[in-house]
Write a protein that holds these residues in place. Structure first.
Motif, PDB file in Angstrom:
ATOM      1  N   TRP A   1     -10.489  18.307   0.058  1.00  0.00           N
ATOM      2  CA  TRP A   1     -10.794  17.055   0.614  1.00  0.00           C
ATOM      3  C   TRP A   1     -10.825  16.041  -0.507  1.00  0.00           C
ATOM      4  N   PRO A   2     -10.034  14.777  -0.256  1.00  0.00           N
ATOM      5  CA  PRO A   2      -9.570  14.511   1.325  1.00  0.00           C
ATOM      6  C   PRO A   2      -8.205  15.180   1.454  1.00  0.00           C
ATOM      7  N   LEU A   3      -7.714  14.661   2.556  1.00  0.00           N
ATOM      8  CA  LEU A   3      -6.207  14.990   2.630  1.00  0.00           C
ATOM      9  C   LEU A   3      -5.379  14.303   1.629  1.00  0.00           C
ATOM     10  N   PRO A   4      -4.652  15.046   0.790  1.00  0.00           N
ATOM     11  CA  PRO A   4      -4.117  14.237  -0.161  1.00  0.00           C
ATOM     12  C   PRO A   4      -2.901  13.359   0.168  1.00  0.00           C
ATOM     13  N   PRO A   5      -2.514  12.387  -0.873  1.00  0.00           N
ATOM     14  CA  PRO A   5      -1.341  11.516  -0.508  1.00  0.00           C
ATOM     15  C   PRO A   5      -0.096  12.081  -0.417  1.00  0.00           C
ATOM     16  N   SER A   6       0.900  11.366   0.096  1.00  0.00           N
ATOM     17  CA  SER A   6       2.434  11.836  -0.237  1.00  0.00           C
ATOM     18  C   SER A   6       2.780  12.156  -1.693  1.00  0.00           C
ATOM     19  N   GLY A   7       3.551  12.812  -1.921  1.00  0.00           N
ATOM     20  CA  GLY A   7       4.242  12.967  -3.210  1.00  0.00           C
ATOM     21  C   GLY A   7       3.815  14.596  -3.824  1.00  0.00           C
ATOM     22  N   THR A   8       3.887  14.609  -5.071  1.00  0.00           N
ATOM     23  CA  THR A   8       3.687  15.864  -5.703  1.00  0.00           C
ATOM     24  C   THR A   8       2.489  16.357  -5.945  1.00  0.00           C
ATOM     25  N   LEU A   9       1.980  17.423  -5.500  1.00  0.00           N
ATOM     26  CA  LEU A   9       0.625  17.856  -6.143  1.00  0.00           C
ATOM     27  C   LEU A   9       0.968  18.965  -7.178  1.00  0.00           C
ATOM     28  N   HIS A  10      -0.052  19.115  -7.979  1.00  0.00           N
ATOM     29  CA  HIS A  10       0.043  20.171  -8.998  1.00  0.00           C
ATOM     30  C   HIS A  10      -1.010  20.929  -8.916  1.00  0.00           C
ATOM     31  N   LEU A  11      -0.802  22.266  -8.596  1.00  0.00           N
ATOM     32  CA  LEU A  11      -1.647  23.473  -8.512  1.00  0.00           C
ATOM     33  C   LEU A  11      -1.776  24.011  -9.832  1.00  0.00           C
ATOM     34  N   PHE A  12      -2.853  24.041 -10.409  1.00  0.00           N
ATOM     35  CA  PHE A  12      -3.232  24.806 -11.494  1.00  0.00           C
ATOM     36  C   PHE A  12      -3.934  26.100 -11.565  1.00  0.00           C
ATOM     37  N   VAL A  13      -3.776  27.277 -12.245  1.00  0.00           N
ATOM     38  CA  VAL A  13      -4.452  28.505 -12.052  1.00  0.00           C
ATOM     39  C   VAL A  13      -4.439  28.847 -13.732  1.00  0.00           C
TER      40      VAL A  13
ATOM     41  N   ASP B   1     -24.826  30.201 -13.105  1.00  0.00           N
ATOM     42  CA  ASP B   1     -25.102  28.854 -13.883  1.00  0.00           C
ATOM     43  C   ASP B   1     -24.117  28.177 -14.830  1.00  0.00           C
ATOM     44  N   PRO B   2     -23.703  27.367 -14.479  1.00  0.00           N
ATOM     45  CA  PRO B   2     -22.517  26.611 -15.228  1.00  0.00           C
ATOM     46  C   PRO B   2     -22.895  26.538 -16.658  1.00  0.00           C
ATOM     47  N   GLU B   3     -24.322  26.396 -17.082  1.00  0.00           N
ATOM     48  CA  GLU B   3     -24.638  26.190 -18.094  1.00  0.00           C
ATOM     49  C   GLU B   3     -24.338  27.364 -19.148  1.00  0.00           C
ATOM     50  N   GLU B   4     -24.294  28.606 -18.520  1.00  0.00           N
ATOM     51  CA  GLU B   4     -24.252  29.901 -19.246  1.00  0.00           C
ATOM     52  C   GLU B   4     -22.573  30.159 -19.623  1.00  0.00           C
ATOM     53  N   GLY B   5     -21.709  29.322 -19.312  1.00  0.00           N
ATOM     54  CA  GLY B   5     -20.436  29.407 -19.488  1.00  0.00           C
ATOM     55  C   GLY B   5     -19.633  30.304 -18.615  1.00  0.00           C
ATOM     56  N   LEU B   6     -18.295  30.538 -18.685  1.00  0.00           N
ATOM     57  CA  LEU B   6     -17.516  31.357 -17.562  1.00  0.00           C
ATOM     58  C   LEU B   6     -17.089  32.640 -18.518  1.00  0.00           C
ATOM     59  N   SER B   7     -17.104  33.552 -17.641  1.00  0.00           N
ATOM     60  CA  SER B   7     -16.737  34.852 -17.977  1.00  0.00           C
ATOM     61  C   SER B   7     -14.985  34.887 -18.001  1.00  0.00           C
ATOM     62  N   GLU B   8     -14.421  35.797 -18.854  1.00  0.00           N
ATOM     63  CA  GLU B   8     -13.077  35.572 -18.923  1.00  0.00           C
ATOM     64  C   GLU B   8     -12.306  35.996 -17.818  1.00  0.00           C
ATOM     65  N   GLY B   9     -12.990  36.968 -16.702  1.00  0.00           N
ATOM     66  CA  GLY B   9     -12.305  37.142 -15.714  1.00  0.00           C
ATOM     67  C   GLY B   9     -12.492  36.364 -14.377  1.00  0.00           C
ATOM     68  N   PHE B  10     -13.275  35.093 -14.859  1.00  0.00           N
ATOM     69  CA  PHE B  10     -13.258  34.061 -13.641  1.00  0.00           C
ATOM     70  C   PHE B  10     -11.920  33.524 -13.305  1.00  0.00           C
ATOM     71  N   LEU B  11     -11.358  33.516 -12.128  1.00  0.00           N
ATOM     72  CA  LEU B  11     -10.320  32.619 -11.934  1.00  0.00           C
ATOM     73  C   LEU B  11     -10.509  31.374 -11.790  1.00  0.00           C
ATOM     74  N   ARG B  12      -9.780  30.539 -12.720  1.00  0.00           N
ATOM     75  CA  ARG B  12      -9.945  29.299 -12.738  1.00  0.00           C
ATOM     76  C   ARG B  12      -8.642  28.445 -11.663  1.00  0.00           C
ATOM     77  N   VAL B  13      -9.192  27.549 -10.733  1.00  0.00           N
ATOM     78  CA  VAL B  13      -8.043  27.052  -9.894  1.00  0.00           C
ATOM     79  C   VAL B  13      -8.510  25.442 -10.069  1.00  0.00           C
ATOM     80  N   GLY B  14      -7.448  24.761  -9.882  1.00  0.00           N
ATOM     81  CA  GLY B  14      -7.471  23.063  -9.985  1.00  0.00           C
ATOM     82  C   GLY B  14      -6.308  22.441  -9.364  1.00  0.00           C
ATOM     83  N   ILE B  15      -6.613  21.171  -9.056  1.00  0.00           N
ATOM     84  CA  ILE B  15      -5.359  20.489  -8.283  1.00  0.00           C
ATOM     85  C   ILE B  15      -5.463  19.240  -9.072  1.00  0.00           C
ATOM     86  N   GLU B  16      -4.281  18.610  -9.137  1.00  0.00           N
ATOM     87  CA  GLU B  16      -3.991  17.205  -9.377  1.00  0.00           C
ATOM     88  C   GLU B  16      -3.256  16.389  -8.435  1.00  0.00           C
ATOM     89  N   PHE B  17      -3.627  15.523  -7.764  1.00  0.00           N
ATOM     90  CA  PHE B  17      -3.232  14.480  -6.979  1.00  0.00           C
ATOM     91  C   PHE B  17      -1.835  13.659  -7.498  1.00  0.00           C
TER      92      PHE B  17
END
Length: 208
Positions: A156-168, A88-104
């Motif tokens: 998704w979708p297929l990212p455009p050409s250029g530099t992608l930034h992967l965050f954790v 349940d996202p409303e309950e917040g995240l545990s400190e042990g949850f691995l966060r992953v994100g992308i910037e196009f």
């Protein structure tokens, strides 16, 4: 005795075949093309998160990661597996949850914390994107004060050409917000090489 009775002609299933939307996961009728983009994304004295490789498809990519921790108490190592699910996202995240994100390259951002309940309620409506969700993987092991997980994510979708930034980010294992650059042009170049599994293009060819 024990002879199978055909029982006459079986009725045909009148239900229409479900065609999985492109944003929902990797195409089921494509092999995918591996892109060797191995890189360490985040590291601390207790843990490391790295990208093993990317697999490009005609509609998007999968990101295969490894997340490993050491010098843990046994109960802590076992608990990390259970903390990788957001009930349940409303309950917040545990400190042990691995966060992953992308910037196009164009500045659009997405993370695995996006509320996917909207997608499940309206699967026939294509979201604006981008979409990042766990897709397969998730196996691993824990013992002797160590833990290893192998999550896989669909982008998704297929990212455009250029530099992608992967965050954790992995707070309980002291990995602060960290990032690594990925070659989006290499991903775009690999996508057309994703081979169809069927010679006729597959049953979902028209859907794409």
């Amino acid at each position: 005795m024990f002879r199978l009775d055909p029982g006459g002609e079986r009725p045909r299933d009148s239900q229409e075949e479900f065609v999985r939307p492109a944003w929902f996961g990797p195409p089921e009728d494509e092999l995918g093309m591996c892109v060797p983009l191995a890189v360490v994304v985040g590291r601390s004295d207790k843990a490391v998160v790295a990208l093993r490789h990317v697999t490009a498809y005609s509609t998007g990519v999968t990101l295969d990661l490894v997340a490993a921790g050491r010098d843990l108490r046994e109960v802590e190592a076992q608990r990390l597996f259970h903390e990788q699910h957001v009930s349940d996202p409303e309950e917040g995240l545990s400190e042990g949850f691995l966060r992953v994100g992308i910037e196009f390259p164009d500045g659009r951002r997405v993370s695995i914390l996006a509320d996917r309940r909207y997608f499940w309620r309206q699967p026939d409506q294509e979201p604006e994107g981008p979409v990042l969700m766990q897709s397969g993987g998730g196996g691993g092991s824990a013992g002797s004060g160590r833990v290893t997980m192998n999550p896989s994510y669909w982008l998704w979708p297929l990212p455009p050409s250029g530099t992608l930034h992967l965050f954790v980010e992995w707070p309980s294992l002291r990995i602060a917000l960290s990032s690594a650059d990925l070659d989006g042009s290499a991903i775009r170049a690999a996508a057309p090489k994703s081979q169809p599994l069927w010679k006729d293009g597959g049953r979902n060819a028209e859907a794409r």
